[in-house]
Design a protein around this motif. Structure first.
Motif, mmCIF file in Angstrom:
data_model
loop_
_atom_site.group_PDB
_atom_site.id
_atom_site.type_symbol
_atom_site.label_atom_id
_atom_site.label_comp_id
_atom_site.label_asym_id
_atom_site.label_seq_id
_atom_site.Cartn_x
_atom_site.Cartn_y
_atom_site.Cartn_z
ATOM 1 N N HIS A 79 0.628 6.001 -6.305
ATOM 2 C CA HIS A 79 1.861 6.687 -6.678
ATOM 3 C C HIS A 79 1.516 8.124 -7.089
ATOM 4 O O HIS A 79 0.692 8.347 -7.971
ATOM 5 N N ILE A 80 2.158 9.086 -6.440
ATOM 6 C CA ILE A 80 2.001 10.496 -6.822
ATOM 7 C C ILE A 80 3.365 10.962 -7.335
ATOM 8 O O ILE A 80 4.221 11.398 -6.578
ATOM 9 N N GLY A 81 3.568 10.794 -8.621
ATOM 10 C CA GLY A 81 4.883 11.045 -9.190
ATOM 11 C C GLY A 81 5.805 9.853 -8.949
ATOM 12 O O GLY A 81 5.395 8.792 -8.473
ATOM 13 N N ARG A 82 7.083 10.024 -9.251
ATOM 14 C CA ARG A 82 8.042 8.928 -9.165
ATOM 15 C C ARG A 82 8.567 8.715 -7.752
ATOM 16 O O ARG A 82 9.036 7.627 -7.428
ATOM 17 N N HIS A 83 8.495 9.721 -6.902
ATOM 18 C CA HIS A 83 9.174 9.640 -5.612
ATOM 19 C C HIS A 83 8.271 9.870 -4.405
ATOM 20 O O HIS A 83 8.770 10.096 -3.303
ATOM 21 N N PHE A 84 6.948 9.793 -4.592
ATOM 22 C CA PHE A 84 6.058 10.024 -3.461
ATOM 23 C C PHE A 84 4.858 9.090 -3.535
ATOM 24 O O PHE A 84 4.229 8.956 -4.587
ATOM 25 N N ASP A 85 4.548 8.419 -2.409
ATOM 26 C CA ASP A 85 3.412 7.505 -2.315
ATOM 27 C C ASP A 85 2.553 7.862 -1.112
ATOM 28 O O ASP A 85 3.065 8.278 -0.070
ATOM 29 N N LEU A 86 1.247 7.645 -1.256
ATOM 30 C CA LEU A 86 0.302 7.707 -0.143
ATOM 31 C C LEU A 86 -0.326 6.332 0.034
ATOM 32 O O LEU A 86 -0.710 5.701 -0.965
ATOM 33 N N GLU A 87 -0.454 5.875 1.281
ATOM 34 C CA GLU A 87 -0.965 4.537 1.538
ATOM 35 C C GLU A 87 -1.973 4.546 2.687
ATOM 36 O O GLU A 87 -1.780 5.246 3.689
ATOM 37 N N LEU A 88 -3.037 3.741 2.531
ATOM 38 C CA LEU A 88 -3.955 3.424 3.621
ATOM 39 C C LEU A 88 -3.672 1.996 4.054
ATOM 40 O O LEU A 88 -3.592 1.100 3.202
ATOM 41 N N GLU A 89 -3.531 1.777 5.372
ATOM 42 C CA GLU A 89 -3.126 0.463 5.854
ATOM 43 C C GLU A 89 -3.969 -0.007 7.030
ATOM 44 O O GLU A 89 -4.433 0.789 7.848
ATOM 45 N N TYR A 90 -4.132 -1.327 7.084
ATOM 46 C CA TYR A 90 -4.626 -1.994 8.292
ATOM 47 C C TYR A 90 -3.483 -2.844 8.830
ATOM 48 O O TYR A 90 -2.834 -3.566 8.069
ATOM 49 N N GLU A 91 -3.223 -2.753 10.140
ATOM 50 C CA GLU A 91 -2.181 -3.554 10.772
ATOM 51 C C GLU A 91 -2.756 -4.271 11.985
ATOM 52 O O GLU A 91 -3.541 -3.696 12.755
ATOM 53 N N GLY A 92 -2.352 -5.517 12.167
ATOM 54 C CA GLY A 92 -2.795 -6.289 13.325
ATOM 55 C C GLY A 92 -1.657 -7.116 13.874
ATOM 56 O O GLY A 92 -0.582 -7.222 13.278
ATOM 57 N N ASN A 93 -1.880 -7.712 15.027
ATOM 58 C CA ASN A 93 -0.887 -8.616 15.611
ATOM 59 C C ASN A 93 -1.573 -9.579 16.564
ATOM 60 O O ASN A 93 -2.756 -9.450 16.867
ATOM 61 N N GLN A 94 -0.820 -10.572 17.011
ATOM 62 C CA GLN A 94 -1.351 -11.589 17.889
ATOM 63 C C GLN A 94 -1.066 -11.227 19.339
ATOM 64 O O GLN A 94 -0.091 -10.568 19.646
#
Length: 214
Positions: A182-197
């Protein structure tokens, strides 16, 4: 399944829930009169940008890149002390990956190289853990991919070096795990892994920048 139809199907459930939530906020004044077992589902919109490195488990395919948008709705009511949300992602290909035979264990698969891409449309149910600064993220949903390889591995005496396009449209179960700050109340930074079948596993590592509208 056409792109327009896929887009519509992915948006149906989030749109219905957000619409019901808005109706509840304006038309129901008494406690216990909300549409979800007597409760309302108030929340806030999420808008963001996403960049991913797209990968394929097939031999000989180097990574490609997708860049797109995130549109979501996060509910105010805590779920296991965290927050639940619906998110839709549209990720067109911005940099095609190379089809390079030197990485292949089956050298005859792509003898002359080429390019591949994988535009993705997806809709997820998302859970974010509690945390004033750092938080975890998990999600599951439906992913529609438009995987395509363009190569020149078809050669005959009549048509030497002919271009060959292999395309596979798939709609399947997708999942993801991430870590956010969380960077302040209204901004987020995210690192993600996504997969599927699927017949050939498609997966990516991404960076999200999300704004929470007040």
């Amino acid at each position: 399944m056409t792109t327009t139809k896929t887009f519509a199907q992915l948006l149906v459930l989030p749109a219905m829930l957000v619409s019901l939530s808005a109706t509840a906020a304006t038309e129901f004044d008494q406690p216990g009169d909300g549409p979800f077992f007597g409760e309302t589902a108030n929340g806030q919109w999420l808008i963001g940008a996403k960049y991913v490195e797209m990968n394929n488990s097939d031999d000989g395919l180097e990574s490609s890149n997708n860049t797109g948008v995130i549109l979501g709705y996060e509910f105010n009511r805590p779920v296991w002390k965290g927050k639940a949300a619906f998110e839709f992602q549209y990720l067109p290909s911005t940099s095609e990956g190379q089809v390079n035979d030197r990485f292949s264990t089956t050298p005859s698969a792509y003898p002359n190289g080429g390019e591949w891409e994988n535009p993705v449309y997806s809709g997820y149910v998302v859970y974010r853990t509690p945390g004033s600064v750092l938080y975890g993220k998990a999600k599951v949903g439906i992913v529609a991919s438009r995987f395509k390889i363009t190569t020149t591995n078809t050669e005959t005496e009549e048509n030497p070096g002919a271009e060959k396009i292999v395309q596979e449209n798939k709609t399947q179960i997708g999942y993801g795990l991430g870590l956010g700050v969380h960077i302040g109340r209204h901004f987020d930074l995210e690192l993600e892994y996504e997969g599927n079948q699927g017949k050939s596993q498609l997966y990516d590592f991404g960076l999200n920048a999300i704004v929470k509208l007040p």
